[in-house]
Design an enzyme around this catalytic site. Structure first.
Site, PDB file in Angstrom:
ATOM      1  N   THR A 229       0.857  -1.173   0.000  1.00 39.88           N
ATOM      2  CA  THR A 229       0.000   0.000   0.000  1.00 39.88           C
ATOM      3  C   THR A 229       0.899   1.232   0.000  1.00 39.88           C
ATOM      4  O   THR A 229       2.118   1.125  -0.166  1.00 39.88           O
ATOM      5  CB  THR A 229      -0.973  -0.046   1.190  1.00 39.88           C
ATOM      6  OG1 THR A 229      -1.896   1.029   1.094  1.00 39.88           O
ATOM      7  CG2 THR A 229      -0.245   0.015   2.528  1.00 39.88           C
TER       8      THR A 229
ATOM      9  N   LYS B 221       3.827   1.575  -3.616  1.00 39.30           N
ATOM     10  CA  LYS B 221       3.385   0.991  -4.886  1.00 39.30           C
ATOM     11  C   LYS B 221       4.247   1.429  -6.066  1.00 39.30           C
ATOM     12  O   LYS B 221       4.567   0.630  -6.939  1.00 39.30           O
ATOM     13  CB  LYS B 221       1.917   1.343  -5.142  1.00 39.30           C
ATOM     14  CG  LYS B 221       0.951   0.678  -4.172  1.00 39.30           C
ATOM     15  CD  LYS B 221      -0.482   1.008  -4.537  1.00 39.30           C
ATOM     16  CE  LYS B 221      -1.474   0.352  -3.602  1.00 39.30           C
ATOM     17  NZ  LYS B 221      -2.878   0.602  -3.993  1.00 39.30           N
TER      18      LYS B 221
ATOM     19  N   ASN C  28       1.198  -3.479  -6.509  1.00 35.71           N
ATOM     20  CA  ASN C  28       0.585  -3.662  -5.190  1.00 35.71           C
ATOM     21  C   ASN C  28       0.713  -5.096  -4.693  1.00 35.71           C
ATOM     22  O   ASN C  28       0.225  -5.421  -3.619  1.00 35.71           O
ATOM     23  CB  ASN C  28      -0.896  -3.244  -5.208  1.00 35.71           C
ATOM     24  CG  ASN C  28      -1.804  -4.324  -5.775  1.00 35.71           C
ATOM     25  OD1 ASN C  28      -1.417  -5.055  -6.701  1.00 35.71           O
ATOM     26  ND2 ASN C  28      -3.005  -4.436  -5.241  1.00 35.71           N
TER      27      ASN C  28
ATOM     28  N   ASP D  83      -5.083  -4.062  -8.269  1.00 36.98           N
ATOM     29  CA  ASP D  83      -6.030  -2.953  -8.114  1.00 36.98           C
ATOM     30  C   ASP D  83      -6.862  -2.771  -9.378  1.00 36.98           C
ATOM     31  O   ASP D  83      -8.060  -2.470  -9.304  1.00 36.98           O
ATOM     32  CB  ASP D  83      -5.295  -1.644  -7.810  1.00 36.98           C
ATOM     33  CG  ASP D  83      -4.738  -1.584  -6.405  1.00 36.98           C
ATOM     34  OD1 ASP D  83      -5.320  -2.221  -5.508  1.00 36.98           O
ATOM     35  OD2 ASP D  83      -3.722  -0.889  -6.189  1.00 36.98           O
TER      36      ASP D  83
ATOM     37  N   GLY E 297      -4.260  10.908  -7.664  1.00 36.09           N
ATOM     38  CA  GLY E 297      -3.108  10.143  -7.199  1.00 36.09           C
ATOM     39  C   GLY E 297      -3.034   8.758  -7.815  1.00 36.09           C
ATOM     40  O   GLY E 297      -3.651   8.483  -8.849  1.00 36.09           O
TER      41      GLY E 297
ATOM     42  N   ALA F  83      -3.610  21.035 -11.333  1.00 36.40           N
ATOM     43  CA  ALA F  83      -3.524  20.394 -12.646  1.00 36.40           C
ATOM     44  C   ALA F  83      -2.129  19.840 -12.912  1.00 36.40           C
ATOM     45  O   ALA F  83      -1.973  18.777 -13.533  1.00 36.40           O
ATOM     46  CB  ALA F  83      -3.910  21.386 -13.733  1.00 36.40           C
ATOM     47  N   ALA F  84      -1.107  20.528 -12.446  1.00 32.76           N
ATOM     48  CA  ALA F  84       0.265  20.080 -12.691  1.00 32.76           C
ATOM     49  C   ALA F  84       0.530  18.739 -12.005  1.00 32.76           C
ATOM     50  O   ALA F  84       1.162  17.844 -12.580  1.00 32.76           O
ATOM     51  CB  ALA F  84       1.257  21.130 -12.202  1.00 32.76           C
ATOM     52  N   ARG F  85       0.025  18.573 -10.790  1.00 35.73           N
ATOM     53  CA  ARG F  85       0.239  17.332 -10.053  1.00 35.73           C
ATOM     54  C   ARG F  85      -0.578  16.188 -10.637  1.00 35.73           C
ATOM     55  O   ARG F  85      -0.286  15.014 -10.403  1.00 35.73           O
ATOM     56  CB  ARG F  85      -0.103  17.530  -8.578  1.00 35.73           C
ATOM     57  CG  ARG F  85       0.846  18.475  -7.856  1.00 35.73           C
ATOM     58  CD  ARG F  85       0.523  18.592  -6.393  1.00 35.73           C
ATOM     59  NE  ARG F  85       0.710  17.324  -5.701  1.00 35.73           N
ATOM     60  CZ  ARG F  85       0.442  17.135  -4.412  1.00 35.73           C
ATOM     61  NH1 ARG F  85      -0.052  18.137  -3.689  1.00 35.73           N
ATOM     62  NH2 ARG F  85       0.637  15.965  -3.849  1.00 35.73           N
TER      63      ARG F  85
ATOM     64  N   GLY G  99     -15.383   1.105  -1.072  1.00 41.23           N
ATOM     65  CA  GLY G  99     -13.980   0.759  -0.926  1.00 41.23           C
ATOM     66  C   GLY G  99     -13.783  -0.674  -0.491  1.00 41.23           C
ATOM     67  O   GLY G  99     -12.781  -1.310  -0.851  1.00 41.23           O
TER      68      GLY G  99
END
Length: 265
Positions: free
Chosen positions: A59, A63, A84, A99, A124, A149-151, A228
């Site tokens: 986790t 990963k 994972n 995943d 992410g 937006a960049a990330r 989840g």
């Protein structure tokens, strides 16, 4: 044989509950533990393990780190850009990603409608795997809704590299594209009243959170809801099978997860 889930933090993980329930159902005398392994320590940790260790679940934050240190990586792990699952082989550790198939299976358990487009809250590693799952389910257009937006660019590029060549856009968190599937990878604290009101009528809502449950988004949802826990169980099934080479008892694993979440209140 020994297995474990690695990460930091790790104490909250339900993976031991699921895998141990599977071992019990099949009569396997295996163990499954939690081990706290910090970013940068994965290679060292692997070097300390003897031959009794068969499989490892990874986790955050490990990963993507595993991609750089494991030579044998599956096609789907390369597609996601994250590992994972680590399985011991005769020549070392092999990396895989459950995943992606887990997310596909989780959605199809709860929703059988068409998925032509999807929006994802967050950008992410989980957004990457669930975005690819949306494409596998038929989405030709995916929108990442992110504050920065960049990330989000790395995740956008991962999804766009799928062989189906989807259109992948990045938009502000408050954008409201019309989609068949909304995926939330953001924490409960970020699920504001405005966000909840805007998405309550999504045909299908996939919230990757399982604790606390229900989340504000899922409590208000009028369409199909994928949790989840659905994701956790469905990704644990192929992982269990990679570790043990035996069919996973999905319902026993799900029941154990539901009971553990119920005990947490």
């Amino acid at each position: 044989m020994r297995c474990a889930v690695l990460g930091d933090p790790i104490e909250h993980s339900l993976s031991p509950v699921l895998h141990r329930a599977g071992y019990e159902a099949l009569g396997l005398a295996w163990t499954y533990q939690t081990r706290r392994v910090k970013s940068g320590d994965l290679a060292w940790f692997l070097s300390t393990l003897d031959e009794s260790w068969r499989g490892l679940s990874l986790t955050m934050p490990l990963k993507r780190e595993a991609m750089a240190i494991v030579a044998d990586v599956s096609h789907r792990a390369r597609l996601v850009g994250a590992v994972n699952t680590l399985v011991r082989t005769t020549y070392g550790w092999a990396g895989d990603n459950t995943d992606l198939p887990g997310a596909v299976a989780a959605v199809r358990e709860r929703y059988d409608g068409p998925i032509r487009s999807a929006a994802i809250l967050g950008a992410g590693a989980t957004a990457a795997s669930t975005g690819l799952a949306a494409v596998e389910l038929g989405a030709g257009a995916v929108t990442l809704l992110a504050r920065d937006a960049a990330r989000a660019e790395e995740t956008r590029a991962v999804i766009a590299a799928h062989p189906a060549a989807p259109t992948v856009a990045v938009a502000p968190l408050d954008a409201r594209p019309e989609v068949d599937l909304l995926v939330s990878t953001i924490p409960v604290a970020a699920q504001t009243d405005d966000l909840v009101a805007a998405w309550r009528e999504a045909p299908a809502l996939f919230d990757v959170v399982y604790d606390p449950w229900p989340t504000p988004l899922t409590s208000a949802a009028t369409g199909a809801v994928i949790s989840g826990l659905d994701l956790l169980v469905n990704q644990a099934v192929p992982q269990f099978e990679l570790f043990t080479s035996q069919p996973a008892p999905l319902e026993a694993m799900r029941a154990a997860g539901e009971a553990a979440l119920g005990a947490r209140g």
